[in-house]
Enzyme design. Structure first.
Site, PDB file in Angstrom:
ATOM      1  N   GLU A  10     102.455  27.110 -13.492  1.00  0.00           N
ATOM      2  CA  GLU A  10     101.675  28.135 -12.785  1.00  0.00           C
ATOM      3  C   GLU A  10     101.387  27.763 -11.339  1.00  0.00           C
ATOM      4  O   GLU A  10     100.795  26.713 -11.066  1.00  0.00           O
ATOM      5  CB  GLU A  10     100.357  28.400 -13.538  1.00  0.00           C
ATOM      6  CG  GLU A  10      99.591  29.562 -12.943  1.00  0.00           C
ATOM      7  CD  GLU A  10      98.458  30.068 -13.826  1.00  0.00           C
ATOM      8  OE1 GLU A  10      98.539  29.924 -15.067  1.00  0.00           O
ATOM      9  OE2 GLU A  10      97.486  30.600 -13.270  1.00  0.00           O
ATOM     10  N   LYS A  30      90.291  29.888 -20.083  1.00  0.00           N
ATOM     11  CA  LYS A  30      91.739  29.685 -19.882  1.00  0.00           C
ATOM     12  C   LYS A  30      91.961  29.091 -18.491  1.00  0.00           C
ATOM     13  O   LYS A  30      92.788  28.197 -18.299  1.00  0.00           O
ATOM     14  CB  LYS A  30      92.479  31.018 -20.036  1.00  0.00           C
ATOM     15  CG  LYS A  30      93.990  30.916 -19.981  1.00  0.00           C
ATOM     16  CD  LYS A  30      94.562  30.959 -18.579  1.00  0.00           C
ATOM     17  CE  LYS A  30      96.077  30.817 -18.590  1.00  0.00           C
ATOM     18  NZ  LYS A  30      96.651  30.740 -17.229  1.00  0.00           N
ATOM     19  N   ASP A  81      98.411  15.306 -26.815  1.00  0.00           N
ATOM     20  CA  ASP A  81      98.592  16.458 -27.695  1.00  0.00           C
ATOM     21  C   ASP A  81      97.751  17.591 -27.103  1.00  0.00           C
ATOM     22  O   ASP A  81      96.571  17.746 -27.433  1.00  0.00           O
ATOM     23  CB  ASP A  81      98.139  16.086 -29.112  1.00  0.00           C
ATOM     24  CG  ASP A  81      98.322  17.224 -30.096  1.00  0.00           C
ATOM     25  OD1 ASP A  81      98.528  18.370 -29.653  1.00  0.00           O
ATOM     26  OD2 ASP A  81      98.229  16.965 -31.312  1.00  0.00           O
ATOM     27  N   HIS A  85      98.231  34.048  -5.287  1.00  0.00           N
ATOM     28  CA  HIS A  85      99.312  34.071  -6.273  1.00  0.00           C
ATOM     29  C   HIS A  85     100.568  34.684  -5.669  1.00  0.00           C
ATOM     30  O   HIS A  85     101.667  34.192  -5.865  1.00  0.00           O
ATOM     31  CB  HIS A  85      98.903  34.932  -7.473  1.00  0.00           C
ATOM     32  CG  HIS A  85      98.401  34.109  -8.618  1.00  0.00           C
ATOM     33  ND1 HIS A  85      99.193  33.210  -9.273  1.00  0.00           N
ATOM     34  CD2 HIS A  85      97.208  34.056  -9.222  1.00  0.00           C
ATOM     35  CE1 HIS A  85      98.496  32.637 -10.225  1.00  0.00           C
ATOM     36  NE2 HIS A  85      97.279  33.126 -10.208  1.00  0.00           N
TER      37      HIS A  85
HETATM   38  C1  MEV Z   1      94.728  32.405 -14.339  1.00  0.00           C
HETATM   39  O1  MEV Z   1      95.657  31.478 -14.865  1.00  0.00           O
HETATM   40  C2  MEV Z   1      93.326  31.925 -14.534  1.00  0.00           C
HETATM   41  C3  MEV Z   1      92.221  32.914 -14.150  1.00  0.00           C
HETATM   42  O2  MEV Z   1      92.445  34.156 -14.823  1.00  0.00           O
HETATM   43  C4  MEV Z   1      90.936  32.286 -14.577  1.00  0.00           C
HETATM   44  C5  MEV Z   1      89.728  33.192 -14.464  1.00  0.00           C
HETATM   45  O3  MEV Z   1      89.859  34.423 -14.566  1.00  0.00           O
HETATM   46  O4  MEV Z   1      88.610  32.641 -14.309  1.00  0.00           O
HETATM   47  C6  MEV Z   1      92.236  33.212 -12.678  1.00  0.00           C
END
Ligand code: MEV
Length: 431
Positions: A84, A269, A285, A384
């Protein structure tokens, strides 16, 4: 191309190269794709073939180094293995913004793992619990009565407890072994112990043992990290007023995640973007780490929530804290046999599994702030898209000079950058 038959009899008996050629034929792979799979970059063919079954090749991912991290007064360069874009830059950027107050501070539990033994068909559960409690010391000795470096160094089974759970098919007695894994992740050690004592557990409980396996919800192995960010550090130009305004937006973003599982899943995430990438880079792991962290996000709470806490102190600073179970090791497993994992552990320079857990937690906190800051200011698409644009340019056949030129030309482009836009810009450059 879809394969006609996935039943590949005796596949495991072929050599790696033969397997790759069989897959090439079955899936209609091009020479380019076949060579990519079979190039065995830093992981040689024999090692790869020993690690899992039916090996045909390896797959590379970029390792980026996050810079600027000062954790417990020590400087770290942190390798992240991820596909990413923006993750590495974002973590490095946030790590720089808490240096005024000393960077990150960590506090990690000792490396205690849980193994579970599931006991069924117990007629008298209180009597079974009593019998196990009485035999506790001898059961612990039996767990530790094996030749092991971990035990020699002071690790091993330290404690044992019983729990009773109600399920749709009746009550179950669950035995937990609490094992000090020292610098290992510990899965093998705790699973071995659980299997070793289960016949005696069955005898003592007058029941039947079914599962004997570690729990990834490593509640005794929590890593904590905290940091303080001044408003001036939060603003790109060092402005206090704007810094305070951004902090206010960040706190709104945090409270959204703390109260809403839909948002919390994405928020967590984001911080796992750092934690999992370090885990992967260091041969851990990472699925175990992911499972543990997400389970912890709802453990003992009303609903799944944020793994971080953010608040403002009396001076207007933004204070952050993360708490995550991190079952990681620096001895054994892929951390020992994978050459890139070994190299990455060398770069990170940790001397214990606890130290590695602290670094991962600190990076998770930085990553979380980076996402909230980006989302509550410009939005994340701008950054991004800048990275994505470079990838698109490369897919359109641009060389690195051309990619740089495209990036400059499209820096202030206000519309959506599509492959067509890239293609047209590339044509202009070439003409
Ligand atoms: C993208 O990989 C992670 C985000 O979606 C985390 C978030 O929304 O806090 C940007």
């Amino acid at each position: 191309m879809p394969v006609e038959n996935s039943r590949m009899k005796g596949f495991y008996q072929f050599s790696v190269k033969e397997r790759l050629n069989l897959i090439k034929a079955a899936a209609g792979l091009s020479d380019e794709a076949t060579n990519a799979l079979g190039s065995f970059a830093e992981l040689d063919i024999e090692t790869a073939n020993r690690m899992v079954e039916n090996v045909i090749g390896t797959m590379s991912l970029p390792i980026g180094i996050a810079t600027n991290f000062v954790i417990d007064s020590k400087h770290y360069l942190i390798p992240l293995c991820t596909e990413e874009a923006s993750v590495v830059a974002a973590a490095s950027n946030m790590a720089k913004r808490c240096l005024k107050n000393g960077g990150f501070f960590t506090e990690c539990d000792p490396p205690l793992m849980i193994a579970q033994i599931q006991v069924l068909d117990v007629e008298d559960i209180p009597a079974a619990e009593e019998a196990i409690a009485k035999a506790k010391e001898s059961l612990i000795s039996q767990c530790n009565d094996v030749e092991s470096t971990m035990i020699r160094r002071g690790g091993g089974c330290k404690s044992m407890l019983t729990r009773v759970i109600k399920t749709q098919i009746g009550s179950m007695l669950i035995v937990h072994l609490i094992v000090d894994c020292q610098d290992a992740m510990g899965a093998n050690a705790v699973n071995t112990m659980a299997e070793r004592i289960s016949p005696r557990i069955a005898e003592l409980s007058k029941g039947r043992v079914n599962l004997r396996i570690l729990s990834n919800l490593a509640v005794h192995r929590i890593a904590r990290a905290s940091a303080i960010f001044t408003p001036e550090e939060i603003d790109n130009d060092g402005g206090r007023e704007n810094g305070l305004a951004i902090i206010s937006n960040i706190l709104e973003a945090y409270h959204f995640a703390a109260s809403d599982p839909f948002r919390a899943a994405t928020h967590n995430k984001g911080l796992m973007n750092a934690i999992s990438s370090i885990a992967l880079a260091c041969g851990q792991d990472w699925r175990a780490v992911e499972a543990g962290c997400h389970a912890w996000a709802s453990h003992g709470r009303e609903h799944y929530s944020s793994l971080t806490d953010w608040w403002q102190d009396d001076e207007g600073n933004l204070c952050g804290r993360i708490e995550v179970p991190l079952a990681v090791g620096i001895v054994g497993g892929a951390s020992k046999i994978h050459p890139a994992a070994r190299a990455n552990l060398e770069i990170i320079g940790v001397e214990s599994a606890q130290e590695l857990a602290g670094v991962m937690a600190a990076a998770g906190l930085a990553q979380n702030l980076a996402a909230m800051r980006a989302l509550s200011t410009d939005g994340i698409q701008a950054g991004h898209m800048r990275m994505h644009m470079r990838n698109m340019a490369s897919s359109e056949g641009a060389n690195s000079d051309e990619i740089d030129q495209i990036a400059i030309l499209l820096e202030n482009y206000s519309e959506t950058i599509t492959p067509l836009v890239i293609r047209t810009t590339l044509q202009q450059i070439r003409e």
